[in-house]
Design a protein around this motif. Structure first.
Motif, PDB file in Angstrom:
ATOM      1  N   ARG A 214       0.819  -1.219   0.000  1.00 36.05           N
ATOM      2  CA  ARG A 214       0.000   0.000   0.000  1.00 36.05           C
ATOM      3  C   ARG A 214       0.852   1.268   0.000  1.00 36.05           C
ATOM      4  N   ARG A 215       1.918   1.237  -0.795  1.00 36.33           N
ATOM      5  CA  ARG A 215       2.755   2.422  -0.963  1.00 36.33           C
ATOM      6  C   ARG A 215       2.819   2.801  -2.440  1.00 36.33           C
ATOM      7  N   ASN A 216       2.847   4.091  -2.687  1.00 34.21           N
ATOM      8  CA  ASN A 216       3.052   4.585  -4.042  1.00 34.21           C
ATOM      9  C   ASN A 216       4.542   4.860  -4.234  1.00 34.21           C
ATOM     10  N   ARG A 233       1.899   0.982  -7.370  1.00 35.66           N
ATOM     11  CA  ARG A 233       1.272   0.879  -6.056  1.00 35.66           C
ATOM     12  C   ARG A 233       1.535  -0.522  -5.534  1.00 35.66           C
ATOM     13  N   ARG A 235       1.432  -3.936  -3.254  1.00 36.07           N
ATOM     14  CA  ARG A 235       0.359  -4.696  -2.599  1.00 36.07           C
ATOM     15  C   ARG A 235       0.893  -6.074  -2.213  1.00 36.07           C
TER      16      ARG A 235
END
Length: 238
Positions: A214-216, A233, A235
């Protein structure tokens, strides 16, 4: 030694140390696995498929991904990554352990009479004392002991192709992963991560960053001499 650490007996085979761990199989039974004690293995556990199938180690309903293992082997080794429900190392229990499964013992780099290899992602959770003179390993739990086992959340496998200055190249891409969907390709040279030069970061630090879901991330890559930027992104993949 007078501490309270867990003692594992070592059996030497062709000058390689082996220990026995417990593995909880898909039926909920504990089975013994004789594994190579490999502090140089980056992952937690590698098992050969013959052992996995004979002992029903993996639940078929668990997610599994096709990957390329063996970073130092030209072309790599086709393998799968999944999770085993639990392993027991001495008196220490670890659940949902990320596990690589190779087609054969040779692909894992171990003996045919071995289940596989126990690696650094388990051992880093201990202070490890290797006492070859007494054929034993002593494990003392440290602050990392309760950390969950995590897998890469980008789908990128990197290889360090130069150390000074550091240079990291994309070695493989997991199909249908964030990296594959964003257009990252095998052979790309990683230049920046969110504007920071990749050469300033260790491979371990990059891998830890890539394991965070959950990081861009904005990656700068060199491909065919051209600098390109991609966004992805992260996951959880397994």
């Amino acid at each position: 030694y007078r501490g309270a650490g867990t003692v594992l007996n070592i059996v030497m085979k062709e000058q390689v140390p082996y220990v026995t761990i417990g593995i909880k199989n898909a039926e909920g039974r504990w089975i013994d696995g004789n594994v190579e004690f490999d502090s140089g293995l980056a992952g937690a556990l590698t098992l050969q498929r013959e052992f996995v199938e004979a002992k029903h180690v993996v639940n078929p309903s668990h997610p599994a991904l096709n990957i390329t293992a063996g970073a130092i082997i030209p072309g790599g080794v086709p393998a799968q990554v999944t999770r085993v429900s639990a392993i027991r190392v001495g008196s220490h229990l670890f659940e949902r352990v990320v596990t690589n499964i190779t087609p054969s013992a040779a692909d894992a780099g171990t003996r045919t009479d071995s289940a596989g290899l126990l690696g650094g992602e388990v051992l880093r959770r201990f202070r490890v004392i290797v006492d070859y003179s007494r054929s034993r390993v002593i494990l003392e739990r440290n602050k990392h002991a309760r950390e969950p086992f995590v897998f890469d959340a980008t789908g990128i496998s990197l290889a360090a192709v130069r150390l000074d200055p550091a240079e990291y190249r994309v070695r493989s891409i997991i199909p249908r992963s964030p990296a594959a969907e964003s257009g990252v390709t095998i052979g790309d040279l990683l230049v920046t991560i969110d504007g920071r030069r990749a050469a300033e970061m260790s491979l371990t630090a990059i891998r830890q960053l890539f394991r965070q879901p959950r990081r861009n991330l904005r990656l700068g890559l060199t491909r065919d001499g051209q600098l390109i930027h991609v966004q992805l992104r992260t996951r959880e993949l397994i």
